[in-house]
Design an enzyme around this catalytic site. Structure first.
Site, PDB file in Angstrom:
ATOM      1  N   HIS A   1       3.459  -0.904 -11.406  1.00 10.14           N
ATOM      2  CA  HIS A   1       2.077  -0.655 -10.363  1.00 10.14           C
ATOM      3  C   HIS A   1       2.266   1.062  -9.742  1.00 10.14           C
ATOM      4  CE1 HIS A   1      -0.428  -4.102 -10.315  1.00 10.14           C
ATOM      5  NE2 HIS A   1       0.678  -4.861 -10.755  1.00 10.14           N
TER       6      HIS A   1
ATOM      7  N   LYS B   1      -8.410   0.769   3.098  1.00  3.41           N
ATOM      8  CA  LYS B   1      -7.572   0.570   2.069  1.00  3.41           C
ATOM      9  C   LYS B   1      -6.072   0.537   3.079  1.00  3.41           C
ATOM     10  CE  LYS B   1      -8.500   4.031  -0.254  1.00  3.41           C
ATOM     11  NZ  LYS B   1      -8.271   3.900  -1.873  1.00  3.41           N
ATOM     12  N   ARG B   2      -4.798   0.182   2.515  1.00  2.93           N
ATOM     13  CA  ARG B   2      -3.744   0.186   3.195  1.00  2.93           C
ATOM     14  C   ARG B   2      -3.515   1.637   3.906  1.00  2.93           C
ATOM     15  NH1 ARG B   2      -0.105  -4.236   3.585  1.00  2.93           N
ATOM     16  NH2 ARG B   2       1.042  -2.908   4.718  1.00  2.93           N
TER      17      ARG B   2
ATOM     18  N   LYS C   1      -2.291   7.997   0.364  1.00  2.00           N
ATOM     19  CA  LYS C   1      -3.857   7.685   0.420  1.00  2.00           C
ATOM     20  C   LYS C   1      -4.481   8.756   1.097  1.00  2.00           C
ATOM     21  CE  LYS C   1      -3.215   2.812  -0.519  1.00  2.00           C
ATOM     22  NZ  LYS C   1      -4.053   2.459  -1.878  1.00  2.00           N
TER      23      LYS C   1
ATOM     24  N   THR D   1      -8.237  -0.219  -6.899  1.00  2.00           N
ATOM     25  CA  THR D   1      -9.424  -1.251  -7.251  1.00  2.00           C
ATOM     26  C   THR D   1     -10.543  -1.171  -6.290  1.00  2.00           C
ATOM     27  OG1 THR D   1      -7.948  -2.919  -6.090  1.00  2.00           O
ATOM     28  CG2 THR D   1      -7.994  -2.869  -8.572  1.00  2.00           C
TER      29      THR D   1
ATOM     30  N   LYS E   1     -14.904  -1.577  -6.451  1.00  2.00           N
ATOM     31  CA  LYS E   1     -15.587  -2.485  -5.547  1.00  2.00           C
ATOM     32  C   LYS E   1     -16.744  -1.710  -4.979  1.00  2.00           C
ATOM     33  CE  LYS E   1     -11.537  -4.926  -4.511  1.00  2.00           C
ATOM     34  NZ  LYS E   1     -10.335  -4.870  -3.293  1.00  2.00           N
TER      35      LYS E   1
HETATM   36  C1  LIG Z   1      -9.459  -3.999  -3.120  1.00  2.00           C
HETATM   37  C2  LIG Z   1      -8.509  -4.428  -1.852  1.00  2.00           C
HETATM   38  C3  LIG Z   1      -7.509  -3.465  -1.694  1.00  2.00           C
HETATM   39  C4  LIG Z   1      -7.173  -2.228  -2.569  1.00  2.00           C
HETATM   40  O1  LIG Z   1      -7.781  -1.003  -2.203  1.00  2.00           O
HETATM   41  P1  LIG Z   1      -7.386   0.235  -2.739  1.00  2.00           P
HETATM   42  O2  LIG Z   1      -8.582   1.050  -2.158  1.00  2.00           O
HETATM   43  O3  LIG Z   1      -7.267   0.034  -4.294  1.00  2.00           O
HETATM   44  O4  LIG Z   1      -6.058   0.512  -2.310  1.00  2.00           O
HETATM   45  C5  LIG Z   1      -6.717  -3.616  -0.579  1.00  2.00           C
HETATM   46  N1  LIG Z   1      -6.974  -4.669   0.306  1.00  2.00           N
HETATM   47  C6  LIG Z   1      -8.212  -5.375   0.163  1.00  2.00           C
HETATM   48  C7  LIG Z   1      -8.533  -6.462   1.252  1.00  2.00           C
HETATM   49  C8  LIG Z   1      -8.978  -5.264  -0.807  1.00  2.00           C
HETATM   50  O5  LIG Z   1      -9.764  -6.228  -1.158  1.00  2.00           O
END
Ligand SMILES: *Cc1c(COP(=O)(O)O)cnc(C)c1O
Length: 811
Positions: free
Chosen positions: A355, A543-544, A549, A651, A655
């Site tokens: 990952h 995101k985190r 990032k 991911t 979304k």
């Molecule tokens: C999809 C998702 C992530 C991953 O987000 P990235 O932008 O790919 O880092 C993290 N937390 C939650 C709650 C998510 O639904």
């Protein structure tokens, strides 16, 4: 199975009576939630029994997905959806004057994961079941999931996530299926009739008790199992003999030390915590999971020679890598097999997903830690390493450098990624570029040696949760326009392309987006008492929080925009609402300081009357799956601005796209594949490429001070961190200033700044052309089917696991 409205209502009212002895008038909201959920669970459980029966009888291969994290979110809504009960339930509850959304919100999120990695595991379970595939999850039932984030005075504060407080309707405790997991002690080696035997002695025994959660497929009869293990004191060790010896305190201490194993999820993302308890967690669930798999296998089959034809074991990142030596141990020490046979079975059963390429996230355990906690496992890893190094020597005689680079045990550490590659038959990256970097850079030596093991499986997301459930308005519009086939065949979303320039479709799409923005605006008003303009651009980064990032890059663009508007109040910009959300690891100072910076900037900007509400900044507290389901449908712009090469896939990007947002991003992770799908006209790409970034790392040639000195905007912004422009009593933001300039900006925030601002300006102008913007949105939705995890899981099933669907009949 057809359930009538009358029947559903009757059963619901009966549930209230039998569970709580209450009528609908007396029942509280939580009573209603519990009654409704247990009713849905009953329907699911019938199918669960049938599924297990057919799996037992069919002889088809099954996959077990081992993951330290499953970020499931709430289950009532998705279970109703997959059971085709959403509409029926809504109607029945409406007749009873119950708001289904309020009831759904009473459920706690199952937040047993940090971010993308854990959510991926959850999406995969949904796709496995929905594709009729026999595939199960194996993990830990943490008593506390990822902490709840509160923002106090702009700072993140962490609170425990007591998600099990009101119980969990979806789980079933199975004490009869408990197994024993052993820690510490020593190994006695004997020679019995010329064969070495290994006896584990003086160990500490932990009881692993499984809690099973049903995973229902969409509109089919499949119900797979997520088995989560809970650690308990073994009865024989925690009993009255301790009391009778007067060792009461010791007995209690022992109980707590055992229960600590499944007490709490480690809150680190893309970083590994070098703690014994973490290693204990890893071995605990891997050992319990494998023991239960082997026990079930033996019920079905006599010989182990077909094990890897019947069972695939997948390890999600290196966290479950001890599955390799543990399966060896079970096969040799408990089943009496020799090394070579056990090795063949193990390496034909286990596959591994990498990952990350970031070194701070690559797990390694000090030899002594591993040896004292898991003496027999250490012996097996040692033997794996010896044999592997011998193989390397045969291929590369004399090449000590290479052999020590590749060894599983080196420099006093056990390197988990090396063990995972050596002991598995498949190693996959999670986006094309990530797999390429693995093969060419990070795991080049391993790719040279085992080229056939490496493959790519680009991540995906379940369109059922992230579109059908999260965005009912858009889902209805899509179905009204192209029919419902996309629900089972998400790639049919491509049929929307015909409507990309269709003005009446665009009008409808604009209405849907505005309604979703209005719902989010209401949430923001209710929670933060902040008014935001629903016609402004909703520019979102959720995101985190992590340096790679680059939330800082986003912040610096906002600061620059604000500086420009202050300088020229008539500056012609499209009003924007910048929305952030995300948790920082509690020990990650820079990430937490970034949260404080965002909140400080927000209070300055949101209270500045001179800028005529052209800019607003919001930090959404406690980003979680449930909040994410509100945010993606309401977004116009998706911020995917990681330093190229660092975000393995992402991911969140998928979304957003699926909900019609347009990406501004770097050529990193799956952004590249999104760009390949939608084309350059429907995405905003900027910044250094991965090769450029890697070149700077290898050969140098970048100096952050040069940018500070040559770009006056950058100088102004960085100075604003330290000159009192941002009120912060403790002068803390100087640490960000120092981090960027004295650490030479390791993630190229300053280097990419200018290109980012230019691209944001381009985006601003494009947004003003409503029709063109909507065309981009349609292109994004239409091409998002490619990123459904159904496609990803199909590729894993065919290319790695070799599993086939098992069609479950109606009970
Ligand atoms: C999809 C998702 C992530 C991953 O987000 P990235 O932008 O790919 O880092 C993290 N937390 C939650 C709650 C998510 O639904």
């Amino acid at each position: 199975m057809t359930i009538s409205k009358e029947n559903f209502k009757k059963t619901f009212l009966e549930k209230l009576a039998t569970m709580y002895g209450k009528s609908i008038e007396e029942a509280s909201d939580i009573d209603k939630y519990m009654a409704l959920a247990s009713l849905v669970r009953d329907y699911i459980n019938k199918k669960w029994v049938q599924t297990n029966k057919q799996y037992m009888e069919s002889g088809e291969k099954e996959v077990y997905y081992f993951s330290l994290e499953f970020l499931l979110g709430k289950l009532l809504g998705s279970n109703l959806l997959n059971m085709q009960l959403t509409e029926l339930c809504k109607e029945v509850l409406a007749e009873l004057n119950i708001d289904i959304n309020e009831i759904e919100n009473l459920e706690s999120d199952a937040g047993l994961g940090n971010g993308g990695l854990g959510r991926l595991a959850a999406c995969f379970l949904d796709s496995l079941a929905s594709l009729h595939l026999p595939g199960h999850g194996c993990g830990i039932r943490y008593k506390y999931g990822l902490f709840e984030q509160k923002i106090v005075d702009g700072y993140q504060v962490e609170l425990p996530d007591n998600w099990l407080r009101d119980g969990n309707v979806w789980e079933i405790r199975k004490p009869d299926k408990a197994v024993e997991v052993k820690f510490g002690g020593n190994v006695k080696v004997d020679n019995v009739d010329g064969r070495l035997t290994f006896t584990h002695e003086n160990y500490e025994s932990v009881l692993a008790v499984p809690y099973d959660i049903p995973i229902a497929g969409y509109n089919n009869n499949t119900v797979n199992t997520l088995r989560l293990w809970s650690a308990e004191a073994a009865k024989k060790d925690f009993d009255f003999s301790s009391f009778s010896r007067g060792d009461y305190m010791k007995a209690v201490e022992y109980k707590y030390s055992v229960e600590a194993i499944s007490q709490v999820l480690y809150p680190d993302d893309s970083y590994y915590e070098n703690r014994v308890l973490r290693l204990k967690q890893q071995y605990f669930f891997v050992s319990a999971g494998l023991q239960s798999i082997v026990r079930r296998y033996k019920k079905k089959y006599k010989s182990f020679s077909h094990f890897s034809d019947k069972i695939a074991i997948h390890i999600n990142d290196t966290h479950p890598t001890l599955a390799i030596p543990e399966l060896m141990r079970i096969l040799m020490d408990e089943e009496g097999m020799g090394w070579d046979d056990a090795w063949k079975i193990t390496t034909n059963a286990i596959s591994y997903t990498n990952h990350t390429i970031m070194s701070e996230a690559l797990e390694k355990w000090p030899i002594e830690t591993l040896r004292s906690l898991l003496p027999r496992i250490y012996m097996i890893i040692h033997e794996i390493n010896e044999r592997f190094c011998r193989e390397l020597w045969n291929k590369y005689p004399g090449d000590w450098d290479r052999i020590s680079r590749m060894a599983v045990i080196a420099d006093g550490y056990v390197k988990m990624a090396h063990l995972a590659v050596v002991g598995s038959y498949s190693v996959n990256g999670v986006a094309k570029i990530h797999t390429r970097i693995l093969k060419q850079e990070v795991m080049k030596d391993f790719h040279d040696f085992y080229p056939y093991k490496f493959n790519n499986k680009t991540n995906g997301i379940t369109h059922r949760r992230w579109l059908l459930k999260a965005n009912p308005l858009l889902s209805s519009l899509i179905t009204d326009t192209i029919g419902p086939s996309w629900i089972n065949h998400p790639w049919d979303l491509i049929n929307l392309i015909k409507y990309a320039d269709n003005s009446s479709f665009q009008d409808e799409l604009a209405k849907v987006k505005l309604q979703n923005k209005s719902s989010l605006a209401k949430l923001i008003k209710d929670k933060y008492n902040l008014d935001i303009d629903i016609h402004s651009i909703f520019d979102v980064q959720v995101k985190r929080i992590h340096a790679y990032k680059r939330q800082l890059l986003n912040v610096f663009h906002i600061m620059d925009l604000y500086n420009r508007v202050r300088e020229n109040p008539y500056l012609d910009i499209t009003p924007r609402t910048f929305i952030f959300g995300g948790k920082a690891a509690p020990g990650y100072y820079l990430a937490k300081l970034t949260i404080k910076l965002i909140n400080t900037l927000a209070s300055v900007i949101n209270n500045d009357k001179t800028i005529q509400d052209k800019i607003k900044v919001v930090f959404l507290e406690n980003y979680s799956v449930s909040l994410a389901e509100m945010v993606f449908p309401a977004s116009d712009v998706s911020e995917q601005i990681s330093t190229a090469s660092k975000e393995a896939s992402g991911t969140g990007n998928m979304k957003f796209m699926m909900n019609g947002a347009v990406t501004i991003g770097t050529l990193d992770g799956a952004n590249i594949e999104i760009k390949d799908e939608v084309g350059n006209d429907n995405i905003f790409i900027f910044g250094l490429t991965a090769d450029e970034v890697l070149n700077f790392y290898h050969y140098g040639g970048y100096n952050a001070w040069d940018i500070y000195n040559s770009d006056s905007r950058v100088k102004t912004i960085l100075n604003q961190l330290i000159n009192g422009f941002l009120p912060n009593a403790n002068d803390e933001f100087k640490n960000i200033f120092n981090y960027l300039l004295y650490n030479n900006d390791e993630f190229f925030v300053l280097k990419d700044f200018s290109a980012y601002v230019d691209t944001q300006n381009r985006l601003d102008h494009r947004f003003r052309n409503k029709s063109k913007w909507l065309t981009m949105g349609v292109h994004n939705i239409a091409h998002s089917g490619k990123f459904s995890s159904d496609g990803t899981i199909n590729e894993y099933a065919v290319g790695i696991w070799k599993i086939k669907p098992v069609f479950i009949s109606e009970e």
